[in-house]
Write an enzyme that holds these catalytic residues in place. Structure first.
Site, PDB file in Angstrom:
ATOM      1  N   VAL A  50       0.831  -1.211   0.000  1.00 18.66           N
ATOM      2  CA  VAL A  50       0.000   0.000   0.000  1.00 18.66           C
ATOM      3  C   VAL A  50       0.867   1.265   0.000  1.00 18.66           C
ATOM      4  O   VAL A  50       0.587   2.220  -0.741  1.00 18.66           O
ATOM      5  CB  VAL A  50      -0.968   0.001   1.215  1.00 18.66           C
ATOM      6  CG1 VAL A  50      -1.914   1.195   1.128  1.00 18.66           C
ATOM      7  CG2 VAL A  50      -1.777  -1.299   1.268  1.00 18.66           C
ATOM      8  N   ALA A  69      -7.787  19.069  -4.018  1.00 18.45           N
ATOM      9  CA  ALA A  69      -7.586  19.276  -2.577  1.00 18.45           C
ATOM     10  C   ALA A  69      -7.474  20.759  -2.238  1.00 18.45           C
ATOM     11  O   ALA A  69      -7.554  21.150  -1.074  1.00 18.45           O
ATOM     12  CB  ALA A  69      -6.318  18.557  -2.131  1.00 18.45           C
ATOM     13  N   ARG A 102      11.235  -0.824   7.478  1.00 16.67           N
ATOM     14  CA  ARG A 102      12.269  -1.537   8.250  1.00 16.67           C
ATOM     15  C   ARG A 102      13.623  -1.487   7.560  1.00 16.67           C
ATOM     16  O   ARG A 102      14.635  -1.200   8.159  1.00 16.67           O
ATOM     17  CB  ARG A 102      11.855  -3.001   8.407  1.00 16.67           C
ATOM     18  CG  ARG A 102      11.196  -3.306   9.704  1.00 16.67           C
ATOM     19  CD  ARG A 102      10.819  -4.750   9.775  1.00 16.67           C
ATOM     20  NE  ARG A 102      10.047  -5.174   8.615  1.00 16.67           N
ATOM     21  CZ  ARG A 102       9.045  -6.025   8.664  1.00 16.67           C
ATOM     22  NH1 ARG A 102       8.674  -6.557   9.800  1.00 16.67           N
ATOM     23  NH2 ARG A 102       8.388  -6.377   7.579  1.00 16.67           N
ATOM     24  N   VAL A 162     -11.384  -0.479   5.331  1.00 11.06           N
ATOM     25  CA  VAL A 162     -12.518  -1.357   5.008  1.00 11.06           C
ATOM     26  C   VAL A 162     -12.755  -1.343   3.506  1.00 11.06           C
ATOM     27  O   VAL A 162     -12.968  -0.283   2.912  1.00 11.06           O
ATOM     28  CB  VAL A 162     -13.806  -0.900   5.737  1.00 11.06           C
ATOM     29  CG1 VAL A 162     -14.969  -1.810   5.371  1.00 11.06           C
ATOM     30  CG2 VAL A 162     -13.600  -0.887   7.241  1.00 11.06           C
ATOM     31  N   GLY A 210     -10.896  -1.850   0.809  1.00  7.62           N
ATOM     32  CA  GLY A 210      -9.901  -1.301  -0.129  1.00  7.62           C
ATOM     33  C   GLY A 210     -10.312   0.007  -0.777  1.00  7.62           C
ATOM     34  O   GLY A 210     -10.449   1.028  -0.115  1.00  7.62           O
ATOM     35  N   ILE A 224     -13.094   1.014  -2.120  1.00  5.45           N
ATOM     36  CA  ILE A 224     -14.503   1.436  -2.125  1.00  5.45           C
ATOM     37  C   ILE A 224     -14.711   2.524  -1.052  1.00  5.45           C
ATOM     38  O   ILE A 224     -14.369   2.300   0.103  1.00  5.45           O
ATOM     39  CB  ILE A 224     -15.450   0.265  -1.791  1.00  5.45           C
ATOM     40  CG1 ILE A 224     -15.124  -0.966  -2.639  1.00  5.45           C
ATOM     41  CG2 ILE A 224     -16.899   0.666  -1.942  1.00  5.45           C
ATOM     42  CD1 ILE A 224     -15.919  -2.206  -2.242  1.00  5.45           C
ATOM     43  N   GLY A 237      -0.636  -9.994  -3.842  1.00  6.68           N
ATOM     44  CA  GLY A 237      -0.579  -8.918  -2.842  1.00  6.68           C
ATOM     45  C   GLY A 237      -1.896  -8.671  -2.134  1.00  6.68           C
ATOM     46  O   GLY A 237      -2.056  -7.667  -1.453  1.00  6.68           O
ATOM     47  N   ASP A 285      -9.777 -11.007   9.335  1.00 12.52           N
ATOM     48  CA  ASP A 285      -9.691  -9.722   8.623  1.00 12.52           C
ATOM     49  C   ASP A 285     -11.097  -9.185   8.318  1.00 12.52           C
ATOM     50  O   ASP A 285     -11.384  -8.001   8.528  1.00 12.52           O
ATOM     51  CB  ASP A 285      -8.881  -9.923   7.338  1.00 12.52           C
ATOM     52  CG  ASP A 285      -8.826  -8.669   6.493  1.00 12.52           C
ATOM     53  OD1 ASP A 285      -8.075  -7.750   6.849  1.00 12.52           O
ATOM     54  OD2 ASP A 285      -9.554  -8.602   5.479  1.00 12.52           O
ATOM     55  N   LYS A 327     -13.088  -5.686   9.756  1.00 11.81           N
ATOM     56  CA  LYS A 327     -13.802  -4.697   8.926  1.00 11.81           C
ATOM     57  C   LYS A 327     -15.271  -4.618   9.328  1.00 11.81           C
ATOM     58  O   LYS A 327     -15.854  -3.533   9.381  1.00 11.81           O
ATOM     59  CB  LYS A 327     -13.664  -5.078   7.451  1.00 11.81           C
ATOM     60  CG  LYS A 327     -12.227  -5.022   6.962  1.00 11.81           C
ATOM     61  CD  LYS A 327     -12.098  -5.676   5.596  1.00 11.81           C
ATOM     62  CE  LYS A 327     -10.666  -5.720   5.120  1.00 11.81           C
ATOM     63  NZ  LYS A 327     -10.474  -6.600   3.972  1.00 11.81           N
TER      64      LYS A 327
HETATM   65  P1  NAP Z   1       3.208  -4.857   3.628  1.00  8.61           P
HETATM   66  O1  NAP Z   1       3.317  -4.982   2.172  1.00  8.61           O
HETATM   67  O2  NAP Z   1       3.583  -6.006   4.500  1.00  8.61           O
HETATM   68  O3  NAP Z   1       4.053  -3.564   4.077  1.00  8.61           O
HETATM   69  C1  NAP Z   1       4.285  -3.250   5.417  1.00  8.61           C
HETATM   70  C2  NAP Z   1       5.370  -2.176   5.488  1.00  8.61           C
HETATM   71  O4  NAP Z   1       5.581  -1.835   6.856  1.00  8.61           O
HETATM   72  C3  NAP Z   1       6.718  -2.628   4.929  1.00  8.61           C
HETATM   73  O5  NAP Z   1       7.265  -1.594   4.161  1.00  8.61           O
HETATM   74  C4  NAP Z   1       7.578  -2.863   6.173  1.00  8.61           C
HETATM   75  O6  NAP Z   1       8.935  -2.555   6.011  1.00  8.61           O
HETATM   76  C5  NAP Z   1       6.974  -1.862   7.139  1.00  8.61           C
HETATM   77  N1  NAP Z   1       7.169  -2.276   8.522  1.00  8.61           N
HETATM   78  C6  NAP Z   1       6.706  -3.391   9.115  1.00  8.61           C
HETATM   79  N2  NAP Z   1       7.106  -3.426  10.409  1.00  8.61           N
HETATM   80  C7  NAP Z   1       7.833  -2.310  10.607  1.00  8.61           C
HETATM   81  C8  NAP Z   1       8.531  -1.782  11.721  1.00  8.61           C
HETATM   82  N3  NAP Z   1       8.574  -2.414  12.883  1.00  8.61           N
HETATM   83  N4  NAP Z   1       9.161  -0.597  11.556  1.00  8.61           N
HETATM   84  C9  NAP Z   1       9.142   0.051  10.356  1.00  8.61           C
HETATM   85  N5  NAP Z   1       8.497  -0.406   9.276  1.00  8.61           N
HETATM   86  C10 NAP Z   1       7.863  -1.569   9.403  1.00  8.61           C
HETATM   87  O7  NAP Z   1       1.720  -4.470   4.062  1.00  8.61           O
HETATM   88  P2  NAP Z   1       0.581  -3.810   3.157  1.00  8.61           P
HETATM   89  O8  NAP Z   1      -0.125  -4.875   2.400  1.00  8.61           O
HETATM   90  O9  NAP Z   1       1.128  -2.638   2.435  1.00  8.61           O
HETATM   91  O10 NAP Z   1      -0.462  -3.341   4.284  1.00  8.61           O
HETATM   92  C11 NAP Z   1      -0.229  -2.186   5.057  1.00  8.61           C
HETATM   93  C12 NAP Z   1      -1.508  -1.897   5.853  1.00  8.61           C
HETATM   94  O11 NAP Z   1      -2.589  -1.704   4.952  1.00  8.61           O
HETATM   95  C13 NAP Z   1      -1.946  -3.037   6.775  1.00  8.61           C
HETATM   96  O12 NAP Z   1      -2.546  -2.481   7.914  1.00  8.61           O
HETATM   97  C14 NAP Z   1      -2.989  -3.782   5.942  1.00  8.61           C
HETATM   98  O13 NAP Z   1      -3.924  -4.486   6.727  1.00  8.61           O
HETATM   99  C15 NAP Z   1      -3.645  -2.614   5.252  1.00  8.61           C
HETATM  100  N6  NAP Z   1      -4.332  -2.918   3.993  1.00  8.61           N
HETATM  101  C16 NAP Z   1      -3.699  -3.636   3.030  1.00  8.61           C
HETATM  102  C17 NAP Z   1      -4.363  -3.878   1.818  1.00  8.61           C
HETATM  103  C18 NAP Z   1      -3.723  -4.651   0.712  1.00  8.61           C
HETATM  104  O14 NAP Z   1      -4.396  -4.885  -0.306  1.00  8.61           O
HETATM  105  N7  NAP Z   1      -2.463  -5.065   0.815  1.00  8.61           N
HETATM  106  C19 NAP Z   1      -5.652  -3.372   1.636  1.00  8.61           C
HETATM  107  C20 NAP Z   1      -6.266  -2.625   2.644  1.00  8.61           C
HETATM  108  C21 NAP Z   1      -5.583  -2.404   3.823  1.00  8.61           C
HETATM  109  P3  NAP Z   1       9.922  -3.378   5.022  1.00  8.61           P
HETATM  110  O15 NAP Z   1       9.320  -3.239   3.667  1.00  8.61           O
HETATM  111  O16 NAP Z   1      11.219  -2.679   5.143  1.00  8.61           O
HETATM  112  O17 NAP Z   1       9.910  -4.790   5.527  1.00  8.61           O
HETATM  113  N1  HSE Z   2      -6.175  -9.038   2.989  1.00  9.31           N
HETATM  114  C1  HSE Z   2      -7.233  -8.141   2.719  1.00  9.31           C
HETATM  115  C2  HSE Z   2      -8.194  -8.800   1.752  1.00  9.31           C
HETATM  116  C3  HSE Z   2      -6.660  -6.863   2.126  1.00  9.31           C
HETATM  117  O1  HSE Z   2      -7.865  -9.848   1.194  1.00  9.31           O
HETATM  118  O2  HSE Z   2      -9.300  -8.305   1.574  1.00  9.31           O
HETATM  119  C4  HSE Z   2      -7.654  -5.778   2.093  1.00  9.31           C
HETATM  120  O3  HSE Z   2      -8.077  -5.386   3.346  1.00  9.31           O
END
Ligand code: NAP
Ligand code: HSE
Length: 438
Positions: free
Chosen positions: A20, A39, A51, A139, A141, A143, A194, A208, A212
């Protein structure tokens, strides 16, 4: 007229550069001018953190200040809004959220786990500090359902909200349905795209979706988030045979998050459940396939509202994050939930036993005389009537029975299973799935 590109920018500190986070960077860079016009001022990234500083993320980070300590974003002079895209209900994400709001600074997050567990605390902190807390991306994505419910449907009493809230599960179920593929094989595919959470059990075990649902229920009913009150079951135990039998009976299987208010003024109770359900082919949710999410809300003036779109992935989720930033840049904020957090009601939980509906029951049974009679007797004694039934031989000596009941109390299903438990006619744990009403 003032040129919005000349007005002081809204400056962002971005924590988390994964799926994201990198999507947000790409969107802010690609649509820079359009976003500034909408905006009323530019939105610019000042500082970023993750990290591993050396990781190649496929985006150019050279224009942004790198901070090693995430907490710096909560106090840095060049940050107006912290965007938390790290994830996890507690740990560094929660510390950052508390520090950011505690410093009267706006917070945007996609972190449904954190909001489901700590939304009440963070909402109260945001209210007391007059700092916006926004979580559109948490919640469904891409939408705009949070805004749709909080603002668009603000004048309505909403008594029921439900939908397909997990893209990974919907992707898996629709691929199993389309290709007849196995569960594990399809899960690996969803992870590679992803969609799945860092811990995929959160997706497939329904956690999850429950995060939501608890957020949607709070926004819809004006109640305190009650994540612990969500009855949760995931999709691990669904067989290809369930999908085929459901189809033969006129249904598709979907993981449905469902929340409803039972009773009214003074004695209202809340019911929340995430379960795989059979959805009639004629219901709009039956046609929602792939990683798509859909949310239905029933308002007392608006009628049935259906929100549908991409529920996961870098671009749709980034779209929701940046929409929150645009609201903050425009100063169009307001309480995080539909009312100030300390006015959210604590509603008692409604029990499932008195709920009435149709149910799908699948049993692997011994293929011998009297087995069907034993099952039918247990159902008769519980007052449960069968609407349709399919029996298929699986191997020599075993058969799969799939049936749909007429409407009955959920307590009657429990009573039937209790009577049959330990019976030699059952060769495995029965599968129960409720049927979504029209
Ligand atoms: P992700 O790909 O796993 O990315 C997480 C990021 O956080 C990585 O860049 C990681 O660093 C960093 N991170 C983790 N622990 C850390 C720490 N202790 N200190 C500093 N940085 C740290 O996760 P994502 O899919 O982007 O999701 C991010 C958030 O959005 C989550 O809350 C997820 O539930 C939410 N979300 C995701 C989606 C989706 O479709 N993926 C949709 C809706 C909501 P590194 O890269 O250096 O390891
Ligand atoms: N893991 C979640 C999903 C990402 O599959 O819907 C979006 O919140």
């Amino acid at each position: 007229m003032t040129n919005p590109l000349r007005i002081a920018p809204l400056k962002i500190g971005l924590a988390g550069l994964g799926t994201v986070g990198t999507g947000v960077i790409q969107l802010i860079e690609e649509n820079r001018d359009l976003i500034a016009r909408r905006a009323g001022r530019p939105i610019e990234i000042s500082a970023v953190t993750a990290r591993d500083r050396t990781k190649d993320r496929g985006v150019d980070l050279s224009a942004y200040r790198w901070v090693d300590d995430m907490g710096e974003l909560a106090t840095a002079g060049d940050v107006d809004v912290v965007v938390e895209l790290v994830g996890g209900s507690d740990g560094p994400a929660l510390t950052l959220a508390r520090e950011t709001l505690g410093n009267n600074r706006a917070l945007v997050t996609a972190n449904k786990a954190m909001i489901a567990h700590h939304g009440a605390e963070l909402g109260a902190l945001a209210d007391s500090k007059n700092a916006p807390l926004k979580f559109e991306a948490a919640v469904a994505g891409g939408i705009p359902v949070i805004q749709g419910l909080r603002d668009g449907a603000a004048a309505n009493r909403i008594e029921r909200v439900y939908g397909i809230l997990n893209g990974t599960c919907n992707f898996i179920l629709s691929a199993m349905e389309r290709d007849g593929r196995d569960f594990a094989d399809v899960l690996a595919d969803a992870q590679s795209k992803g969609y799945a959470e860092a811990d995929p059990s959160f997706d497939i075990d329904g956690v999850d979706a429950a995060h939501k649902l608890s957020i949607l229920a709070s926004l819809s009913f004006g109640s305190k988030i009650d994540f612990a009150g969500v009855e949760v079951r995931g999709i691990r135990k669904i067989l290809a045979a369930d999908i085929a039998q459901a189809q033969a009976l006129g249904y598709r299987i979907r993981l449905i998050g469902f929340a409803e208010i039972d009773g009214n003024n003074g004695n209202a109770q809340i019911f929340q459940r995430v379960h795989p359900c059979l959805v009639p082919l004629s219901h709009p949710l039956a046609n929602v396939t792939g990683a798509t999410n859909a949310v239905v809300a029933e308002g007392n003036y608006s009628g049935r509202l259906l929100f549908q779109g991409a529920g996961a992935g870098d671009r749709p989720t980034a779209s929701a994050v940046v929409a929150d930033l645009v609201d903050i840049a425009r100063k169009e904020t307001g309480p995080a939930f539909s009312v100030p957090t300390n006015e959210l009601e604590s509603l008692p939980r409604a029990s499932a036993a008195h709920r009435i509906g149709q149910t799908y029951l699948r049993m692997l049974v011994a293929d011998r005389a009297g087995v069907l009679a034993e099952i039918a007797a247990a159902m008769r004694d519980a007052g449960l009537s069968i609407e349709s039934l399919i029996q298929r031989e699986i191997t020599d000596g075993s058969a799969l029975i799939s049936m749909v009941t007429h409407e009955g109390h959920e307590a009657a299903i429990d009573a039937t299973l209790k009577t049959l438990s330990g019976s030699s006619c059952l060769l495995g744990e029965p599968m129960v799935m409720h049927i979504l009403g029209e």
